[in-house]
Design a protein around this motif. Structure first.
Motif, short mmCIF file in Angstrom:
data_model
loop_
_atom_site.label_atom_id
_atom_site.label_comp_id
_atom_site.label_asym_id
_atom_site.label_seq_id
_atom_site.Cartn_x
_atom_site.Cartn_y
_atom_site.Cartn_z
N GLN A 14 0.82 -1.20 0.00
CA GLN A 14 0.00 0.00 0.00
C GLN A 14 0.86 1.27 0.00
OE1 GLN A 14 -3.31 0.02 -0.61
NE2 GLN A 14 -2.85 -2.16 -0.94
N PHE A 44 -7.73 -7.71 -16.45
CA PHE A 44 -8.42 -6.43 -16.24
C PHE A 44 -9.01 -6.01 -17.58
CE2 PHE A 44 -3.91 -5.34 -16.90
CZ PHE A 44 -4.00 -4.51 -18.02
N SER A 97 -12.29 6.87 -15.54
CA SER A 97 -13.38 6.65 -14.59
C SER A 97 -13.30 5.27 -13.94
CB SER A 97 -14.74 6.80 -15.29
OG SER A 97 -14.92 5.79 -16.27
N ARG A 98 -12.60 4.34 -14.59
CA ARG A 98 -12.44 2.98 -14.04
C ARG A 98 -11.02 2.69 -13.57
NH1 ARG A 98 -12.45 -0.98 -16.89
NH2 ARG A 98 -11.92 -0.05 -18.89
N GLU A 100 -8.84 3.70 -11.19
CA GLU A 100 -8.45 3.38 -9.81
C GLU A 100 -8.93 1.99 -9.40
OE1 GLU A 100 -8.54 6.24 -6.63
OE2 GLU A 100 -8.86 7.88 -8.07
N ARG A 101 -10.14 1.64 -9.82
CA ARG A 101 -10.68 0.32 -9.49
C ARG A 101 -9.86 -0.80 -10.16
NH1 ARG A 101 -15.25 1.36 -11.04
NH2 ARG A 101 -15.39 0.34 -13.06
N GLU A 102 -9.53 -0.60 -11.43
CA GLU A 102 -8.75 -1.62 -12.15
C GLU A 102 -7.32 -1.68 -11.61
OE1 GLU A 102 -9.89 -3.81 -14.05
OE2 GLU A 102 -11.82 -3.03 -14.72
N GLU A 104 -6.43 -1.20 -8.52
CA GLU A 104 -6.47 -1.97 -7.27
C GLU A 104 -6.44 -3.47 -7.56
OE1 GLU A 104 -9.82 -0.76 -4.97
OE2 GLU A 104 -9.02 1.25 -4.56
N ARG A 105 -7.18 -3.91 -8.59
CA ARG A 105 -7.16 -5.33 -8.98
C ARG A 105 -5.77 -5.74 -9.46
NH1 ARG A 105 -11.58 -6.13 -13.39
NH2 ARG A 105 -10.67 -8.22 -13.39
#
Length: 201
Positions: A14, A44, A97-98, A100-102, A104-105
């Motif tokens: 992190q 992803f 728009s996606r 940060e989510r991708e 994290e994966r």
């Protein structure tokens, strides 16, 4: 790029993610550079992909894998980006728009122990240069093997197997994927020829 890859030396993933995010603006799309399993199994959703080349780094089967492609008793190997030379691969664009989510994966896959040194790399594509996240390995890292003698490489290819399969299968999958995309890698071709000797031994 290959995951999750493990080493005995753990760093805080992190903290490394926070450092990496400081080099990227959330107002921009996210680009990611793939050079091995991120090409044949990205895991992803990308909005665009392009052939790309990075200078100053090369793909090398020099990272120890004690779980995914080997065991603590018989470590296997996976590819990493190591300083020097150049590398052809693929860059993926993820819409902001996606992103940060991708990311994290992707981080959960590539950085569970913080083994890589994430870097923003200048990747040359037919449409121009993009700045993409790449997962590199420091030569001083305990996960870096240095030069591997041919007899040792044969032993690894013959015996190393982890939870995601063998080092040999991983090598051959990467080689086939690069070939299908018209990417020549002389070191991988040499390792393929070496691997074929296992079938005739």
């Amino acid at each position: 790029m290959d995951a999750p890859v493990e080493t005995l030396t753990l760093r805080d993933p992190q903290m490394l993610l926070a450092q990496t995010l400081r080099g990227w603006s959330p107002a921009d799309d996210l680009w990611v550079f793939g050079y091995a399993s991120l090409i044949w199994r990205p895991e992803f959703d990308a909005d665009e992909q392009r052939a790309a080349a990075v200078h100053g780094w090369h793909r090398a089967l020099r990272m120890r894998s004690r779980i995914n492609r080997g065991t603590p008793e018989r470590p296997g190997l996976v590819f990493a980006l190591v300083s020097g030379g150049s590398c052809r691969g693929v860059v993926y664009r993820i819409e902001r728009s996606r992103a940060e989510r991708e990311l994290e994966r992707l981080w959960a896959r590539e950085m569970p122990t913080g083994v890589y040194d994430p870097r923003w790399l200048a990747c040359r594509t037919p449409q121009g240069t993009v700045r993409a996240l790449g997962f590199t390995l420091d030569r001083a890292s305990p996960a870096h093997t240095g030069e591997i003698a041919e007899v040792e490489m044969l032993e690894i290819l013959r015996h190393a197997r982890g939870r995601y399969g063998s080092t040999l299968d991983y090598l051959l999958e990467t080689a086939a994927c690069l070939r299908s995309r018209g990417i020549r890698d002389r070191e991988i071709e040499r390792l393929e020829r070496l691997a074929r000797t296992l079938k005739t031994a």
